[in-house]
Design a protein around this motif. Sequence first.
Motif, PDB file in Angstrom:
ATOM      1  N   LEU A 136       0.832  -1.205   0.000  1.00  0.00           N
ATOM      2  CA  LEU A 136       0.000   0.000   0.000  1.00  0.00           C
ATOM      3  C   LEU A 136       0.869   1.259   0.000  1.00  0.00           C
ATOM      4  O   LEU A 136       0.561   2.239  -0.692  1.00  0.00           O
ATOM      5  N   ASP A 137       1.963   1.236   0.778  1.00  0.00           N
ATOM      6  CA  ASP A 137       2.897   2.362   0.758  1.00  0.00           C
ATOM      7  C   ASP A 137       3.495   2.538  -0.635  1.00  0.00           C
ATOM      8  O   ASP A 137       3.644   3.659  -1.133  1.00  0.00           O
ATOM      9  N   TRP A 138       3.854   1.421  -1.261  1.00  0.00           N
ATOM     10  CA  TRP A 138       4.468   1.451  -2.595  1.00  0.00           C
ATOM     11  C   TRP A 138       3.497   2.039  -3.621  1.00  0.00           C
ATOM     12  O   TRP A 138       3.867   2.903  -4.421  1.00  0.00           O
ATOM     13  N   LEU A 139       2.264   1.582  -3.590  1.00  0.00           N
ATOM     14  CA  LEU A 139       1.257   2.101  -4.518  1.00  0.00           C
ATOM     15  C   LEU A 139       1.022   3.595  -4.302  1.00  0.00           C
ATOM     16  O   LEU A 139       0.825   4.348  -5.264  1.00  0.00           O
ATOM     17  N   LYS A 140       1.033   4.024  -3.055  1.00  0.00           N
ATOM     18  CA  LYS A 140       0.874   5.454  -2.765  1.00  0.00           C
ATOM     19  C   LYS A 140       1.988   6.265  -3.417  1.00  0.00           C
ATOM     20  O   LYS A 140       1.751   7.346  -3.980  1.00  0.00           O
ATOM     21  N   LEU A 141       3.212   5.729  -3.369  1.00  0.00           N
ATOM     22  CA  LEU A 141       4.340   6.419  -3.986  1.00  0.00           C
ATOM     23  C   LEU A 141       4.224   6.408  -5.507  1.00  0.00           C
ATOM     24  O   LEU A 141       4.529   7.402  -6.166  1.00  0.00           O
ATOM     25  N   LEU A 142       3.793   5.285  -6.069  1.00  0.00           N
ATOM     26  CA  LEU A 142       3.630   5.206  -7.525  1.00  0.00           C
ATOM     27  C   LEU A 142       2.628   6.242  -8.014  1.00  0.00           C
ATOM     28  O   LEU A 142       2.823   6.889  -9.049  1.00  0.00           O
ATOM     29  N   LEU A 143       1.534   6.402  -7.260  1.00  0.00           N
ATOM     30  CA  LEU A 143       0.523   7.385  -7.630  1.00  0.00           C
ATOM     31  C   LEU A 143       1.048   8.811  -7.446  1.00  0.00           C
ATOM     32  O   LEU A 143       0.775   9.690  -8.262  1.00  0.00           O
ATOM     33  N   ALA A 144       1.795   9.036  -6.371  1.00  0.00           N
ATOM     34  CA  ALA A 144       2.343  10.371  -6.120  1.00  0.00           C
ATOM     35  C   ALA A 144       3.325  10.784  -7.210  1.00  0.00           C
ATOM     36  O   ALA A 144       3.405  11.959  -7.589  1.00  0.00           O
ATOM     37  N   GLU A 145       4.076   9.800  -7.736  1.00  0.00           N
ATOM     38  CA  GLU A 145       5.054  10.064  -8.794  1.00  0.00           C
ATOM     39  C   GLU A 145       4.426  10.003 -10.178  1.00  0.00           C
ATOM     40  O   GLU A 145       5.106  10.241 -11.187  1.00  0.00           O
ATOM     41  N   ASP A 146       3.137   9.657 -10.231  1.00  0.00           N
ATOM     42  CA  ASP A 146       2.392   9.569 -11.494  1.00  0.00           C
ATOM     43  C   ASP A 146       3.079   8.629 -12.480  1.00  0.00           C
ATOM     44  O   ASP A 146       3.214   8.925 -13.677  1.00  0.00           O
ATOM     45  N   LEU A 147       3.504   7.466 -11.981  1.00  0.00           N
ATOM     46  CA  LEU A 147       4.178   6.496 -12.839  1.00  0.00           C
ATOM     47  C   LEU A 147       3.160   5.693 -13.639  1.00  0.00           C
ATOM     48  O   LEU A 147       2.008   5.524 -13.231  1.00  0.00           O
TER      49      LEU A 147
END
Length: 279
Positions: A227-238
Amino acid sequence: MKFTGTDTYVATTDLRVAVNAAMTLQRPLLVKGEPGTGKTELARQVSTALNMPMIEWNIKSTTKAQQGLYEYDAVSRLRDSQLGDAKVNDVGNYIKKGKLWQAFAAPAQSVLLIDEIDKADIEFPNDLLQELDRMEFHVYETGETVRANHRPLIIITSNNEKELPDAFLRRCFFHYIQFPDIDTLRKIVAVHFPDIKDALLSTALTQFYEIRDTAGLKKKPSTSEVLDWLKLLLAEDLTPEDLKRDGANALPKLHGALLKNEQDVHLFERLAFMARSGR
């Protein structure tokens, strides 16, 4: 009164059955599972779903069972007696109620979480057997017996760092939270990130399970870590394309959310080196 899960917590059928069975049997629910699979959160969600107050006892390596009942501050009483303070005449002024006492004294049924019981000394569970069985204990300093107004719903979590005594296990209803399959994990992600694009989620979860299944991994990433990883992926707009890995770049994007020790990072670096070398 039945636990059926909440809007913010995906409880599998067998987990719901376990919670309700423990309530029916009036026994503590012992929950084990990998760290990060929602054991502690389960107690909070049960409290919310059943509208019961929550009492949380976080166990440390130095925690003693007596602290859950009460603590007597003899030092403060001695100091006050030397100062001539009148409150020394009532020993109750120096009794600090523990979490078990608070649960017993609650005006309505509560959820008592005993979190990470395996951190304590091996005798800790045995020292609570009588109190959990009889729902009462004696306060020697005051001579009173504390009895539960309402039997609390006790949820005990363990990360399996050490074995628990058989006598203690016999008194519990046991449930092991399995790591969620991909369909269950999708439901969990939907609770936290309802707007995530399916293509990104599919690529990310496929990669996540590949990482978990990598041979030689010391610590597999958990539900909370994905969940932390997905949050970062979304924040970085990957995008899904950004997540693609090849032999020369075996480490996942933002891998610090998933890999939590140098041994596992080196493992993926070695895999990349072997791929580049054509081995």
